[in-house]
Design an enzyme around this catalytic site. Sequence first.
Site, PDB file in Angstrom:
ATOM      1  N   ARG A   1      -5.219  -8.411  -9.302  1.00  0.00           N
ATOM      2  CA  ARG A   1      -6.291  -9.185  -9.948  1.00  0.00           C
ATOM      3  C   ARG A   1      -6.638  -8.520 -11.265  1.00  0.00           C
ATOM      4  O   ARG A   1      -6.656  -7.283 -11.367  1.00  0.00           O
ATOM      5  CB  ARG A   1      -7.567  -9.222  -9.097  1.00  0.00           C
ATOM      6  CG  ARG A   1      -7.427  -9.867  -7.760  1.00  0.00           C
ATOM      7  CD  ARG A   1      -7.149 -11.340  -7.830  1.00  0.00           C
ATOM      8  NE  ARG A   1      -8.173 -12.086  -8.564  1.00  0.00           N
ATOM      9  CZ  ARG A   1      -8.014 -13.332  -8.994  1.00  0.00           C
ATOM     10  NH1 ARG A   1      -6.890 -13.960  -8.777  1.00  0.00           N
ATOM     11  NH2 ARG A   1      -8.976 -13.947  -9.638  1.00  0.00           N
ATOM     12  N   LEU A  32      -4.720  -7.084 -19.890  1.00  0.00           N
ATOM     13  CA  LEU A  32      -3.719  -6.895 -18.831  1.00  0.00           C
ATOM     14  C   LEU A  32      -2.729  -5.779 -19.167  1.00  0.00           C
ATOM     15  O   LEU A  32      -2.023  -5.857 -20.175  1.00  0.00           O
ATOM     16  CB  LEU A  32      -2.956  -8.218 -18.615  1.00  0.00           C
ATOM     17  CG  LEU A  32      -1.817  -8.168 -17.594  1.00  0.00           C
ATOM     18  CD1 LEU A  32      -2.353  -7.950 -16.194  1.00  0.00           C
ATOM     19  CD2 LEU A  32      -0.984  -9.435 -17.673  1.00  0.00           C
ATOM     20  N   ASN A  88       1.687   2.973  -2.649  1.00  0.00           N
ATOM     21  CA  ASN A  88       1.031   3.896  -3.592  1.00  0.00           C
ATOM     22  C   ASN A  88      -0.249   4.479  -2.996  1.00  0.00           C
ATOM     23  O   ASN A  88      -0.579   5.643  -3.251  1.00  0.00           O
ATOM     24  CB  ASN A  88       0.746   3.191  -4.919  1.00  0.00           C
ATOM     25  CG  ASN A  88       1.972   3.145  -5.801  1.00  0.00           C
ATOM     26  OD1 ASN A  88       2.431   4.164  -6.291  1.00  0.00           O
ATOM     27  ND2 ASN A  88       2.544   1.951  -5.966  1.00  0.00           N
ATOM     28  N   HIS A 122       1.821   0.850 -12.862  1.00  0.00           N
ATOM     29  CA  HIS A 122       2.581  -0.364 -13.203  1.00  0.00           C
ATOM     30  C   HIS A 122       4.077  -0.022 -13.231  1.00  0.00           C
ATOM     31  O   HIS A 122       4.462   1.021 -13.772  1.00  0.00           O
ATOM     32  CB  HIS A 122       2.131  -0.891 -14.574  1.00  0.00           C
ATOM     33  CG  HIS A 122       2.814  -2.168 -14.952  1.00  0.00           C
ATOM     34  ND1 HIS A 122       2.427  -3.402 -14.465  1.00  0.00           N
ATOM     35  CD2 HIS A 122       3.901  -2.395 -15.740  1.00  0.00           C
ATOM     36  CE1 HIS A 122       3.230  -4.334 -14.945  1.00  0.00           C
ATOM     37  NE2 HIS A 122       4.131  -3.744 -15.724  1.00  0.00           N
ATOM     38  N   GLU A 129       6.606   5.998  -9.192  1.00  0.00           N
ATOM     39  CA  GLU A 129       5.174   5.638  -9.068  1.00  0.00           C
ATOM     40  C   GLU A 129       4.482   6.575  -8.090  1.00  0.00           C
ATOM     41  O   GLU A 129       3.379   7.064  -8.354  1.00  0.00           O
ATOM     42  CB  GLU A 129       5.025   4.186  -8.575  1.00  0.00           C
ATOM     43  CG  GLU A 129       5.528   3.141  -9.529  1.00  0.00           C
ATOM     44  CD  GLU A 129       5.291   1.733  -8.978  1.00  0.00           C
ATOM     45  OE1 GLU A 129       4.175   1.438  -8.524  1.00  0.00           O
ATOM     46  OE2 GLU A 129       6.240   0.922  -8.998  1.00  0.00           O
ATOM     47  N   ASN A 181      -4.467   2.531 -13.219  1.00  0.00           N
ATOM     48  CA  ASN A 181      -3.549   1.536 -12.660  1.00  0.00           C
ATOM     49  C   ASN A 181      -2.136   2.077 -12.729  1.00  0.00           C
ATOM     50  O   ASN A 181      -1.787   2.785 -13.675  1.00  0.00           O
ATOM     51  CB  ASN A 181      -3.638   0.235 -13.467  1.00  0.00           C
ATOM     52  CG  ASN A 181      -2.714  -0.852 -12.912  1.00  0.00           C
ATOM     53  OD1 ASN A 181      -2.663  -1.073 -11.699  1.00  0.00           O
ATOM     54  ND2 ASN A 181      -1.974  -1.521 -13.789  1.00  0.00           N
ATOM     55  N   THR A 239      -8.319  -1.287 -18.964  1.00  0.00           N
ATOM     56  CA  THR A 239      -9.238  -2.011 -19.834  1.00  0.00           C
ATOM     57  C   THR A 239      -9.160  -3.479 -19.412  1.00  0.00           C
ATOM     58  O   THR A 239      -8.266  -3.843 -18.633  1.00  0.00           O
ATOM     59  CB  THR A 239      -8.822  -1.880 -21.315  1.00  0.00           C
ATOM     60  OG1 THR A 239      -7.539  -2.508 -21.459  1.00  0.00           O
ATOM     61  CG2 THR A 239      -8.746  -0.433 -21.766  1.00  0.00           C
ATOM     62  N   GLY A 286       0.787  -1.238   0.000  1.00  0.00           N
ATOM     63  CA  GLY A 286       0.000   0.000   0.000  1.00  0.00           C
ATOM     64  C   GLY A 286       0.813   1.280   0.000  1.00  0.00           C
ATOM     65  O   GLY A 286       0.322   2.333   0.422  1.00  0.00           O
TER      66      GLY A 286
HETATM   67  C1  GRF Z   1       3.877  -1.357  -7.277  1.00  0.00           C
HETATM   68  O1  GRF Z   1       5.165  -1.493  -7.810  1.00  0.00           O
HETATM   69  C2  GRF Z   1       2.841  -1.368  -8.366  1.00  0.00           C
HETATM   70  O2  GRF Z   1       3.272  -0.726  -9.517  1.00  0.00           O
HETATM   71  C3  GRF Z   1       2.686  -2.839  -8.625  1.00  0.00           C
HETATM   72  O3  GRF Z   1       2.732  -3.428  -7.352  1.00  0.00           O
HETATM   73  C4  GRF Z   1       3.465  -2.586  -6.479  1.00  0.00           C
HETATM   74  C5  GRF Z   1       2.569  -2.241  -5.347  1.00  0.00           C
HETATM   75  O4  GRF Z   1       3.228  -1.545  -4.348  1.00  0.00           O
HETATM   76  N1  GRF Z   1       1.488  -3.121  -9.389  1.00  0.00           N
HETATM   77  P1  GRF Z   1       2.433  -0.880  -3.163  1.00  0.00           P
HETATM   78  O5  GRF Z   1       1.476  -1.946  -2.610  1.00  0.00           O
HETATM   79  O6  GRF Z   1       1.682   0.305  -3.698  1.00  0.00           O
HETATM   80  O7  GRF Z   1       3.467  -0.498  -2.159  1.00  0.00           O
END
Ligand code: GRF
Length: 217
Positions: A108, A161, A31, A126, A191, A124, A158, A29
């Site tokens: 998911r 994936l 992000n 990534h 991010e 999202n 979308t 968590g």
């Molecule tokens: C991040 O690197 C995100 O891009 C990826 O999974 C990780 C999640 O990190 N999909 P967090 O749970 O936000 O710390």
Amino acid sequence: MTSVPNLLKPVEKGSDPVCFLGVLISGRGSNLQALLDAIVDGRVRARVAVVISNRADAPGLQRAAKAGIETLVLPHRDAPSRAAYDEMLVSALQSRGVTLVCLAGFMRLLGPRFCDAFPQAILNVHPSLLPAFPGVDAQRQALEAGVRVSGATVHFVTPALDAGPVIVQAAVPVHHDDTVASLSTRILSEEHRILPQAVQWVIEGRCHLENGRVVVR
Ligand code: GRF
């Protein structure tokens, strides 16, 4: 040329329009925390209505609880099908007035039922420069491919994936002695910067789809 209007409906709270966010997580968590911090210091004009995890042991749930945000655990294994799980998520989010959904480490795949419920309103983050290295272990994929640059992407979701229209990307160097951990750390700080930025752009109605690509005004 197709142009899709911004579909978010801000909720009026006094004179202050507020967008209700739903954040979906599966793990740490960080992000989510970046979003919460950006809301507190005014970079994102929104309120997190609910944080939903498909895993009861996701540490990110504690971050949400500490911030006084409602949390919900919806294990995907409780749903008889992917479509049924989508339905559970949609009704949990819509019943709380959510108009913008952030997938912040949510592991998911979401189907058409979910995507259709929030048109141009699911983001999202990534850890690669999509379309390179979709799916899991993006940082490991980058190291194994020997690329010199990788990064982070925020995109509209979308059903395919990690393939929706890109909103913003940030590049980072890949060093010859990088490990998955060191590269992940470098990417993660990007991010944390670009996810709140993209969320605020969408809230402000600055992102539009034109011919399947995002235009930021
Ligand atoms: C991040 O690197 C995100 O891009 C990826 O999974 C990780 C999640 O990190 N999909 P967090 O749970 O936000 O710390």
